[in-house]
Design a protein around this motif. Structure first.
Motif, mmCIF file in Angstrom:
data_model
loop_
_atom_site.group_PDB
_atom_site.id
_atom_site.type_symbol
_atom_site.label_atom_id
_atom_site.label_comp_id
_atom_site.label_asym_id
_atom_site.label_seq_id
_atom_site.Cartn_x
_atom_site.Cartn_y
_atom_site.Cartn_z
ATOM 1 N N GLN A 270 10.566 77.491 123.748
ATOM 2 C CA GLN A 270 10.391 76.107 123.295
ATOM 3 C C GLN A 270 11.534 75.189 123.701
ATOM 4 O O GLN A 270 11.349 73.971 123.790
ATOM 5 N N LEU A 271 12.717 75.779 123.938
ATOM 6 C CA LEU A 271 13.913 74.957 124.159
ATOM 7 C C LEU A 271 14.533 75.197 125.530
ATOM 8 O O LEU A 271 15.740 75.040 125.712
ATOM 9 N N VAL B 110 8.028 75.064 112.225
ATOM 10 C CA VAL B 110 9.119 74.934 113.203
ATOM 11 C C VAL B 110 8.559 74.515 114.554
ATOM 12 O O VAL B 110 9.065 73.587 115.203
ATOM 13 N N VAL B 111 7.476 75.182 114.982
ATOM 14 C CA VAL B 111 6.861 74.838 116.271
ATOM 15 C C VAL B 111 6.337 73.407 116.239
ATOM 16 O O VAL B 111 6.525 72.643 117.196
ATOM 17 N N PHE C 103 11.502 81.354 114.632
ATOM 18 C CA PHE C 103 11.324 80.258 115.594
ATOM 19 C C PHE C 103 9.845 80.008 115.911
ATOM 20 O O PHE C 103 9.508 78.982 116.496
ATOM 21 N N LEU C 104 8.971 80.952 115.521
ATOM 22 C CA LEU C 104 7.539 80.772 115.732
ATOM 23 C C LEU C 104 6.807 80.456 114.429
ATOM 24 O O LEU C 104 5.574 80.538 114.373
ATOM 25 N N ASP C 105 7.551 80.104 113.396
ATOM 26 C CA ASP C 105 6.918 79.557 112.199
ATOM 27 C C ASP C 105 6.151 78.296 112.598
ATOM 28 O O ASP C 105 6.630 77.474 113.391
ATOM 29 N N GLU C 106 4.943 78.135 112.045
ATOM 30 C CA GLU C 106 4.092 77.019 112.448
ATOM 31 C C GLU C 106 4.769 75.669 112.229
ATOM 32 O O GLU C 106 4.621 74.752 113.060
#
Length: 626
Positions: free
Chosen positions: A494-495, A552-553, A547-550
């Motif tokens: 994602q980053l 957070v995304v 980091f893949l918590d909905e």
């Protein structure tokens, strides 16, 4: 975490009351707390359900579950949000109760659209003789399918069988939605028709954004007697995440940043200068808040044993760690550790699992300045002490060991009262080759590249958690008791943490970078997460991905690209910029400036055997031999 399996036969000769031994063994390793099987028969078919539970929350609930109407449910997941689960409740029971109350297909799709957290499931609906199954949008839980005997049988399972020559027939169920099979129709027609209810994004204006689904690719990977059809347009799953913001700045960012990238020093003070901007600081604090909630849910959704520390003073080595972190000392694992420290009870240790590989074991005198202490639990016997110390010394030049120990010091400064168990997991070439052949190659399949081999093996040894605690005055063997393992996967995707992101930015600018990030998240289920789930769960442990918590995304997706990364800046600054700024705000120091280093290179596993391979090459070492 569970091992779930459903074996379906459409003819008498393919009916079975038992799973194959190797498949049952692998499923039991995933779920050591409870094992149960259930047979359901129709006129034209038979379903054998097998459930193996790792107990983590609420009352221990055996699977498969069956209700009064004959419906059967297998659940391998965690409900962290979206569906109400009280602290004392078990989410399997809550989900099954909700499913049993569903009156039609729309109700089932609405339920799974609400669930936030990792999941895969199998649901037998008795009244319609149909089977529902699928994985969450990121594919955080493994589910494989295997079709055989020209349509006379098929199997769904968390992990595949280990028979030579057949493993390549196991494939990962695509995380593109939920599938449905009408069993009577499949039995009569001698072909299996999979109806796919896909994920679709619905905007706040109630506009449905079509998600690109390549049914032809899924179809191409399946036998001729298996077909995939799309559901009716109005029947779909609502994506639990916000769409990616692909907005571009009014002025070319490259021109704005060209001079700055040449003049800004690679220091913590540079990051602090970014935080003097009021808007930047606000965004960073919002990011910390949403990631903090994600970590809190993942460290507290866990049944903890009664803490005896309030009744008596215990030795540090007798206290049980419930949470472990795959730990390299890099920015991802450091931020997760710092946030986990906020929520895990203060007298509970946290295990930091650090893996290293070396080609040769060094021999020689024991490590200086270490004295054996008789009172230490798991004390190393005197005859093995010199060898253990030498092995530990032999791993001192492995990059992730160096940064891991530096990260440990940062965390100890952040919270000196916490017991941080830095577990040195040292793997020799001989042990790697033996356990790859005996266990790991079966778990990595159906993935088969050099990269899958390197990461799969590294994660398997790390999550096993067997190693050494080396302190200034003692060395002792250690086996992590933690059932939950936090991992930083998802941050790089994602980053813009990978080199390929920088290459794409340099050639196609921010527009190209946006497309690369969208692609990364779209393929993470098939590229990483099924494999990692199978590998970690083999130890009776559960992987959790903050980091893949909905939420957070969704938060990261809502930001324009320049508020998350700045690839005009050098490595160690520009990639994952928002995460580095969060690290500074959390009080972390040197780790905030560490450049991305892939696990296969940081742990040195990539240099252990053949060093001239490409990551994308098929790996002969993963082939399952007769």
């Amino acid at each position: 975490m569970c091992g779930i399996c459903c074996s379906v036969g459409f003819s008498v000769e393919h009916f079975s009351k038992e799973l194959k031994e190797d498949l049952l063994y692998s499923l039991r390793r995933r779920g050591p707390s409870s094992s149960k099987q259930l047979l359901k028969s129709g006129v034209n078919y038979q379903c054998l359900f097998s459930g193996h539970v790792l107990h983590l929350r609420g009352a221990l609930t055996a699977q498969p579950m069956e209700d009064a109407n004959g419906n059967v449910f297998l659940w391998n997941g965690e409900v962290f949000n979206g569906v109400q689960v009280e602290a004392e409740e078990n989410d399997t029971q809550v989900m099954f109760n909700s499913l049993s109350a569903c009156k039609n297909e729309s109700d089932i799709l609405l339920l799974f659209s609400k669930v936030q957290g990792p999941w895969s499931f199998i649901y037998y609906q008795a009244s319609s003789h149909c089977l529902w199954f699928g994985r969450d949008i990121f594919g955080r839980r493994s589910l494989l399918w295997h079709f055989s005997n020209l349509g006379k049988s098929f199997c769904l399972s968390s992990v595949g069988a280990q028979i030579s020559g057949l493993t390549d027939q196991w494939q990962e169920v695509p995380a593109s939605g939920i599938f449905q099979i009408y069993l009577n129709y499949a039995a009569v027609s001698k072909c299996v028709t999979l109806k796919l209810y896909p994920w679709k994004c619905v905007s706040k204006e109630n506009v449905t954004e079509e998600c690109t689904i390549d049914l032809t690719q899924t179809q191409a990977e399946l036998p001729a007697f298996v077909s995939v059809i799309a559901s009716e347009a109005k029947l779909y799953l609502s994506k639990p995440i916000a769409p990616l913001n692909k907005m571009l700045p009014e002025a070319p960012l490259e021109a704005q940043c060209r001079n700055r990238s040449n003049t800004l020093p690679h220091t913590r003070e540079t990051l602090k200068r970014f935080l003097t901007d009021e808007h930047t600081q606000k965004v960073v604090h919002q990011f910390i808040d949403v990631l903090n909630v994600a970590v809190r849910r993942r460290v507290l959704c866990l049944a903890r044993e009664e803490n005896l520390a309030s009744k008596q003073v215990l030795k540090t080595c007798n206290k049980k760690a419930n949470i472990a972190i795959l730990f390299s000392g890099g920015i991802d694992s450091m931020v997760i550790a710092a946030l986990a420290d906020r929520h895990i009870p203060g007298d509970e240790p946290i295990d930091l699992l650090n893996v290293a590989f070396v080609t040769k074991r060094k021999t020689g005198p024991s490590v200086p300045n270490i004295e054996r202490k008789q009172q230490n639990c798991h004390e190393v016997p005197s005859e093995a002490f010199a060898q253990v110390a030498a092995v530990a010394l032999g791993h001192e030049d492995v990059p992730d060991r160096v940064t891991g120990k530096a990260g440990l010091k940062e965390l100890q400064s952040l919270n000196p009262s916490r017991t941080w168990n830095f577990v040195e997991i040292n793997v020799s070439l001989e042990e790697l080759q033996k356990l790859r052949r005996d266990r790991i190659c079966h778990l990595v399949q159906p993935l088969d590249t050099v990269l899958d081999d390197s990461i799969g093996c590294a994660v398997w040894f790390a999550s096993r958690g067997i190693g050494w605690l080396v302190t200034q005055d003692a060395v002792r063997s250690y086996s992590s008791s933690a059932k939950v393992i936090l991992t930083g996967i998802g941050a790089d995707e994602q980053l813009a943490g990978y080199t390929r992101h920088r290459v794409r930015f340099q050639s196609l600018g921010l527009e190209g970078l946006n497309e690369e990030i969208a692609m990364e998240l779209g393929r993470i289920s098939s590229r990483n997460l099924g494999r990692d789930d199978r590998v970690i769960s083999d130890h009776g442990k559960e992987a959790r991905f903050p980091f893949l918590d909905e939420n957070v995304v969704s938060f990261l997706n809502s930001l324009p690209i320049w508020e998350k990364v700045d690839l005009a800046l050098p490595r160690g600054l520009g990639e994952k910029l928002i995460l580095r700024l969060a690290a500074v705000e959390l009080g972390l120091t040197a780790s905030a400036l560490l450049p991305k280093r892939a696990m296969q290179f940081g742990s040195r596993i990539a240099k252990l055997e053949k060093i001239n391979e490409k990551a994308s090459d098929k790996c002969g070492r993963l082939q399952i031999l007769p």
